[in-house]
Write a protein that holds these residues in place. Structure first.
Motif, PDB file in Angstrom:
ATOM      1  N   HIS A 181       0.824  -1.203   0.000  1.00 58.84           N
ATOM      2  CA  HIS A 181       0.000   0.000   0.000  1.00 58.84           C
ATOM      3  C   HIS A 181       0.864   1.261   0.000  1.00 58.84           C
ATOM      4  O   HIS A 181       0.553   2.238  -0.689  1.00 58.84           O
ATOM      5  CB  HIS A 181      -0.920  -0.014   1.225  1.00 58.84           C
TER       6      HIS A 181
ATOM      7  N   ARG B  35      -1.013  -1.293  -7.449  1.00 55.62           N
ATOM      8  CA  ARG B  35      -2.448  -0.999  -7.459  1.00 55.62           C
ATOM      9  C   ARG B  35      -3.109  -1.515  -8.735  1.00 55.62           C
ATOM     10  O   ARG B  35      -4.215  -1.095  -9.062  1.00 55.62           O
ATOM     11  CB  ARG B  35      -2.676   0.522  -7.346  1.00 55.62           C
TER      12      ARG B  35
ATOM     13  N   ASP C 164      -7.114  -0.283  -3.942  1.00 57.52           N
ATOM     14  CA  ASP C 164      -6.909   0.872  -3.069  1.00 57.52           C
ATOM     15  C   ASP C 164      -7.259   0.568  -1.617  1.00 57.52           C
ATOM     16  O   ASP C 164      -6.976   1.380  -0.728  1.00 57.52           O
ATOM     17  CB  ASP C 164      -7.738   2.059  -3.569  1.00 57.52           C
TER      18      ASP C 164
END
Length: 427
Positions: A308, A348, A357
């Protein structure tokens, strides 16, 4: 299928310093737009300028932006086509800088890269690795002791930067006395890795802190000379006395490796640790999962934080030969052209990650590229970084289960790394 012309993506300009100062969701949406295009966009490197579709435009100074997971993996695992030797940062390091400071392994191709990597890998003996893992636990415990006692406000300076720095210094055998000075040099060497604030028309890049880098390499070169005379059981001794195919690290190679280990190992881990605390604060349901069963979820949490946050945003490659990306019908990249691997965008990619996301510590599989896309340049410190993060979070949330960030992290706008300057926290 060919490379996409700039005119097809007027809203996304990766060469504009302003793009890297946009909020993270806006940048993520822009990369999602690029991933939907039929081929990689060609980006002109002067701010605000793109190479368009006109004849001859491909000769303009710039690079192909590889934003899909499959493309980044292909470029990473085809080192004979996608070369690192000319330099992986943007812009490439000047020849005189490389001649003065030596070549970092990230800027080398085989056979020299393989030779140096074998020397370094040979130095990481099972005994050294076991000692480092014990040391991570001791350093983490001391840091959380200090946090509980002194109640510092900034997580970055008090915890996230200290853990990897102290672990690396202990591993290398750096004496206590010069450590503060070395950490200052690390910060000076990497402080210009962001988007320039005073002059918005250019981008700061790694390598501007050359005097700091010279002082840092001088310190470790002297230590290397001492360890050759009187070796101990630390990593510097192993590196300067290792004999692999008749080779061992020279003083300059040792300095380059130490700089890489400090700037890469400290900066990336500190940023991942800081982003992780904030992510676990703003996603309380994920935090509850982790604290409810850390043995089950800690490894997944670390990998999802790395995916992330993606501490390193991009690396550059140079085409050795003409190459069609993705197969015979893919876009043609020509010899001598540049390609930039955008790891954050690959992490992503909707074709690989469901709801990309979202922050989900139970995500499985999680084939993120936070440590690179594989191949010979896969991060040497990936195991070390994972161990540091797992041990630190376990110690922190066991001792101080209410530890959480306060407000948003203070980021340094950058097109190279996802750097956190400061993160206020409390418990």
């Amino acid at each position: 299928m060919g490379t996409v012309a700039a005119t097809d993506t007027p809203a996304v300009d990766l060469a504009d310093p302003g793009f890297w100062q946009l909020p993270a969701p806006a940048r993520a949406a822009a990369f999602a737009e690029l991933r939907r295009l039929p081929g990689p966009v060609f980006v002109g490197e002067r701010a605000g300028e793109r190479a368009g579709g006109a004849k001859g435009a491909r000769s303009a100074k710039g690079y192909h932006a590889l934003v899909r997971h499959a493309d980044v993996v292909e470029a990473s695992r085809t080192p004979a086509v996608f070369l690192s030797g000319p330099g992986v940062t943007t812009p490439e390091p000047a020849r005189w800088v490389r001649a003065l400071f030596g070549d970092s392994m990230v800027n080398l191709d085989d056979p020299r890269h393989a030779q140096l990597r074998r020397i370094v890998s040979r130095a990481f003996t099972p005994r050294l690795i076991a000692r480092v893992e014990d040391d991570i636990r001791l350093v983490a415990a001391r840091l959380i002791d200090r946090v509980a006692r002194d109640r510092p406000e900034d997580f970055v300076t008090s915890v996230a930067a200290e853990l990897p720095f102290q672990v690396i210094c202990n591993m290398m055998g750096i004496p206590e006395e010069p450590r503060r000075a070395i950490l200052d040099q690390v910060n000076h060497a990497s402080e210009n890795t962001g988007v320039a604030r005073p002059l918005r028309s250019r981008i700061r890049v790694p390598g501007r802190g050359l005097r700091a880098l010279a002082r840092m390499q001088g310190m470790v070169a002297e230590l290397g000379r001492e360890r050759r005379r009187r070796p101990t059981d630390d990593l510097v001794s192993a590196l300067v006395t290792a004999d692999v195919d008749g080779r061992r690290l020279t003083g300059r190679e040792l300095g380059a490796f130490f700089s890489l280990l400090l700037v890469a190992g400290v900066e990336t881990t500190r940023n991942a640790l800081a982003h992780g605390l904030h992510l676990l604060t703003v996603h309380p349901e994920q935090r509850a999962l982790l604290l409810g069963d850390p043995d089950r979820h800690l490894g997944g949490a670390v990998d999802e934080i790395v995916r992330h946050a993606t501490p390193i945003i991009q690396f550059r490659r140079t085409l050795a030969v003409d190459h069609r990306l993705g197969g015979p019908e893919g876009p043609l990249l020509r010899a001598g052209e540049k390609a930039v691997l955008f790891f954050g965008s690959a992490n992503r990619d909707e074709s690989v990650f469901t709801d990309p996301d979202a922050f989900d510590i139970t995500r499985t599989p999680n084939p993120h590229l936070g440590f690179g896309g594989g191949g010979p340049h896969y991060c040497l410190g990936a195991h070390l970084a994972r161990q540091e993060m797992k041990v630190l979070y376990r110690e922190l949330f066991t001792r101080l289960p209410q530890a959480r960030s306060v407000g948003e992290p203070e980021l340094i706008p950058s097109n190279f790394d996802h750097r956190v300057r400061a993160l206020r926290f409390t418990f």
